[in-house]
Design an enzyme around this catalytic site. Structure first.
Site, PDB file in Angstrom:
ATOM      1  N   LYS A  71       0.797  -1.238   0.000  1.00 39.27           N
ATOM      2  CA  LYS A  71       0.000   0.000   0.000  1.00 39.27           C
ATOM      3  C   LYS A  71       0.823   1.279   0.000  1.00 39.27           C
ATOM      4  O   LYS A  71       0.465   2.261  -0.652  1.00 39.27           O
ATOM      5  CB  LYS A  71      -0.950  -0.008   1.194  1.00 39.27           C
ATOM      6  CG  LYS A  71      -2.047  -1.031   1.034  1.00 39.27           C
ATOM      7  CD  LYS A  71      -3.001  -1.062   2.181  1.00 39.27           C
ATOM      8  CE  LYS A  71      -3.978  -2.208   1.924  1.00 39.27           C
ATOM      9  NZ  LYS A  71      -5.177  -2.164   2.668  1.00 39.27           N
ATOM     10  N   ASP A 108      -9.833   2.117   2.631  1.00 43.17           N
ATOM     11  CA  ASP A 108      -9.695   1.405   3.916  1.00 43.17           C
ATOM     12  C   ASP A 108     -10.360   2.171   5.061  1.00 43.17           C
ATOM     13  O   ASP A 108     -11.030   1.569   5.911  1.00 43.17           O
ATOM     14  CB  ASP A 108      -8.215   1.217   4.276  1.00 43.17           C
ATOM     15  CG  ASP A 108      -7.586   0.005   3.594  1.00 43.17           C
ATOM     16  OD1 ASP A 108      -8.323  -0.835   3.058  1.00 43.17           O
ATOM     17  OD2 ASP A 108      -6.345  -0.089   3.606  1.00 43.17           O
ATOM     18  N   GLY A 136       1.706   0.066   9.561  1.00 40.33           N
ATOM     19  CA  GLY A 136       1.829  -0.205   8.131  1.00 40.33           C
ATOM     20  C   GLY A 136       0.736   0.515   7.348  1.00 40.33           C
ATOM     21  O   GLY A 136       0.126   1.474   7.832  1.00 40.33           O
TER      22      GLY A 136
HETATM   23  N1  LIG Z   1     -10.096  -5.920   6.630  1.00 35.17           N
HETATM   24  C1  LIG Z   1      -9.573  -5.151   5.690  1.00 35.17           C
HETATM   25  O1  LIG Z   1     -10.265  -4.585   4.828  1.00 35.17           O
HETATM   26  C2  LIG Z   1      -8.098  -4.889   5.705  1.00 35.17           C
HETATM   27  C3  LIG Z   1      -7.569  -3.721   5.145  1.00 35.17           C
HETATM   28  C4  LIG Z   1      -6.205  -3.505   5.221  1.00 35.17           C
HETATM   29  C5  LIG Z   1      -5.372  -4.462   5.809  1.00 35.17           C
HETATM   30  N2  LIG Z   1      -5.915  -5.599   6.311  1.00 35.17           N
HETATM   31  C6  LIG Z   1      -5.067  -6.615   6.962  1.00 35.17           C
HETATM   32  O2  LIG Z   1      -4.204  -5.948   7.889  1.00 35.17           O
HETATM   33  C7  LIG Z   1      -2.957  -6.625   7.973  1.00 35.17           C
HETATM   34  C8  LIG Z   1      -1.810  -5.629   7.756  1.00 35.17           C
HETATM   35  O3  LIG Z   1      -1.858  -5.144   6.422  1.00 35.17           O
HETATM   36  P1  LIG Z   1      -0.955  -3.886   5.953  1.00 35.17           P
HETATM   37  O4  LIG Z   1      -1.307  -3.633   4.539  1.00 35.17           O
HETATM   38  O5  LIG Z   1      -1.031  -2.776   6.948  1.00 35.17           O
HETATM   39  O6  LIG Z   1       0.524  -4.546   6.021  1.00 35.17           O
HETATM   40  P2  LIG Z   1       1.934  -3.801   6.145  1.00 35.17           P
HETATM   41  O7  LIG Z   1       1.874  -2.442   5.555  1.00 35.17           O
HETATM   42  O8  LIG Z   1       2.929  -4.783   5.609  1.00 35.17           O
HETATM   43  O9  LIG Z   1       2.152  -3.636   7.746  1.00 35.17           O
HETATM   44  C9  LIG Z   1       2.335  -4.766   8.562  1.00 35.17           C
HETATM   45  C10 LIG Z   1       2.290  -4.359  10.038  1.00 35.17           C
HETATM   46  O10 LIG Z   1       2.386  -5.564  10.818  1.00 35.17           O
HETATM   47  C11 LIG Z   1       3.499  -5.456  11.714  1.00 35.17           C
HETATM   48  N3  LIG Z   1       4.118  -6.767  11.927  1.00 35.17           N
HETATM   49  C12 LIG Z   1       4.483  -7.665  10.972  1.00 35.17           C
HETATM   50  N4  LIG Z   1       5.059  -8.750  11.558  1.00 35.17           N
HETATM   51  C13 LIG Z   1       5.055  -8.511  12.908  1.00 35.17           C
HETATM   52  C14 LIG Z   1       5.499  -9.244  14.037  1.00 35.17           C
HETATM   53  N5  LIG Z   1       6.081 -10.431  13.920  1.00 35.17           N
HETATM   54  N6  LIG Z   1       5.315  -8.702  15.281  1.00 35.17           N
HETATM   55  C15 LIG Z   1       4.725  -7.495  15.411  1.00 35.17           C
HETATM   56  N7  LIG Z   1       4.275  -6.735  14.376  1.00 35.17           N
HETATM   57  C16 LIG Z   1       4.452  -7.245  13.136  1.00 35.17           C
HETATM   58  C17 LIG Z   1       4.444  -4.497  11.038  1.00 35.17           C
HETATM   59  O11 LIG Z   1       5.336  -3.986  11.996  1.00 35.17           O
HETATM   60  P3  LIG Z   1       6.817  -3.476  11.548  1.00 35.17           P
HETATM   61  O12 LIG Z   1       6.627  -2.050  11.082  1.00 35.17           O
HETATM   62  O13 LIG Z   1       7.617  -3.620  12.786  1.00 35.17           O
HETATM   63  O14 LIG Z   1       7.279  -4.395  10.429  1.00 35.17           O
HETATM   64  C18 LIG Z   1       3.435  -3.455  10.495  1.00 35.17           C
HETATM   65  O15 LIG Z   1       3.009  -2.600  11.526  1.00 35.17           O
HETATM   66  C19 LIG Z   1      -3.029  -7.754   6.937  1.00 35.17           C
HETATM   67  O16 LIG Z   1      -3.423  -8.941   7.604  1.00 35.17           O
HETATM   68  C20 LIG Z   1      -4.120  -7.317   5.985  1.00 35.17           C
HETATM   69  O17 LIG Z   1      -4.773  -8.397   5.341  1.00 35.17           O
HETATM   70  C21 LIG Z   1      -7.256  -5.831   6.291  1.00 35.17           C
END
Ligand SMILES: NC(=O)c1ccc[n+]([C@@H]2O[C@H](COP(=O)([O-])OP(=O)(O)OC[C@H]3O[C@@H](n4cnc5c(N)ncnc54)[C@H](OP(=O)(O)O)[C@@H]3O)[C@@H](O)[C@H]2O)c1
Length: 284
Positions: A71, A108, A136
């Site tokens: 994103k 979102d 993120g």
């Molecule tokens: N329901 C919906 O419509 C919707 C919409 C958007 C997203 N989502 C879901 O939200 C989730 C995140 O998506 P995103 O696009 O924000 O991903 P992203 O930009 O890759 O961000 C990932 C986040 O997770 C954290 N993280 C990853 N591994 C971790 C760990 N082992 N321990 C602690 N924190 C960890 C990262 O922290 P760091 O910065 O430390 O790496 C970051 O804050 C996904 O599961 C996605 O499917 C759902």
């Protein structure tokens, strides 16, 4: 048999992407609206994102959704972005315009707020301190949504402190950061807790957090939707906290995306939710 004038194409770009239920949702709606076409999962490595996005127009796509982890990178690739996406700093949806250029937007925040209000109509963002875990692309939209809706104190917690600090600087007050090791303390007195990390998602470890200090009245939300009830939501439910799962956030985003891609405003019905839920319970 008549030949349809157009085969419509859309999809979702992510890495990983096979957990995404967007294809299930959009293909259900394509059939319901009598459109000939398909919505596909597109497994795109981060280093291939620009090339993949540039391929949308020549391939005849109307657009695509953008999911984890693209994103924030995608906003730097598209040709133009609207004001909401610019303020969030990430895009969740790309529209291929008539001249082949790419417009980025972010649905979102809209999806998140619509979902919470549907489940808890009396919800207010300014009811008390809000704790957001993650920094993120998803977190950016949730922080934006909460600030827009009048949250007065947002405690932002992320494993990588620098990423949370960047986000706090961009959004200014009401966002403050709390260190990852202090996350338990951040929950004291909170009215709302939102997980926006990928922790708890299928294939990932559960979010490591103790809810001991969280008031039992606090609303607990997870934007992860596979599984539907993450370990965080299960624990919150066990201790009596009201909860909201992430599926509704995904469903509500479909309306603005379809308006932009196909000029159609589809109904998000209980039958659609049940159709998607059935695929989640089978796989998780
Ligand atoms: N329901 C919906 O419509 C919707 C919409 C958007 C997203 N989502 C879901 O939200 C989730 C995140 O998506 P995103 O696009 O924000 O991903 P992203 O930009 O890759 O961000 C990932 C986040 O997770 C954290 N993280 C990853 N591994 C971790 C760990 N082992 N321990 C602690 N924190 C960890 C990262 O922290 P760091 O910065 O430390 O790496 C970051 O804050 C996904 O599961 C996605 O499917 C759902």
């Amino acid at each position: 048999m008549s030949t349809p004038e157009k085969f419509v194409l859309a999809g979702v770009m992510g890495w990983p992407v096979m957990h995404s239920r967007s294809p299930v949702i959009h293909n259900y709606l394509l059939a319901r609206h009598g459109l000939t076409g398909t919505y596909v999962p597109l497994a795109i490595r981060p280093e291939s994102l620009a090339a993949a996005l540039r391929g949308l127009a020549p391939l005849g796509f109307s657009g695509c959704n953008i999911t984890i982890p693209h994103k924030e990178q995608a906003i730097r690739i598209v040709d133009e972005v609207d004001e909401v996406a610019r303020r969030i700093g990430a895009i969740s949806c790309v529209i291929v315009q008539a001249d082949g250029s790419l417009r980025g937007t972010n649905n979102d925040a809209f999806g998140f707020v619509q979902n919470v209000m549907q489940v808890h109509p009396s919800w207010r963002a300014d009811a008390g301190p809000v704790v957001i875990i993650g920094a993120g692309g998803g977190a950016r939209a949730v922080v934006y949504a909460m600030a827009e809706r009048g949250a007065r104190e947002i405690r932002l917690v992320n494993r990588t402190a620098a990423r949370a600090e960047t986000l706090a600087r961009e959004f200014g007050a009401p966002v403050t950061t709390v260190g990852w090791d202090d996350r338990r303390r951040a929950l004291a007195g909170a009215a709302m807790l939102i997980n926006t990390t990928s922790q708890g998602m299928v294939g990932q470890a559960p979010l490591e957090i103790s809810l001991e200090t969280l008031p039992a009245t606090a609303l607990v939300c997870d934007i992860v939707y596979v599984p539907l009830e993450t370990a965080l939501l299960a624990e919150a439910r066990r201790r009596g906290n009201p909860t909201v799962d992430g599926l509704g956030m995904l469903l509500h985003q479909v309306r603005p995306a379809w308006k932009a891609w196909f000029g159609i405003d589809p109904d998000i019905t209980p039958a659609l939710r049940a159709h998607v839920e059935a695929t989640i319970s089978k796989s998780s």
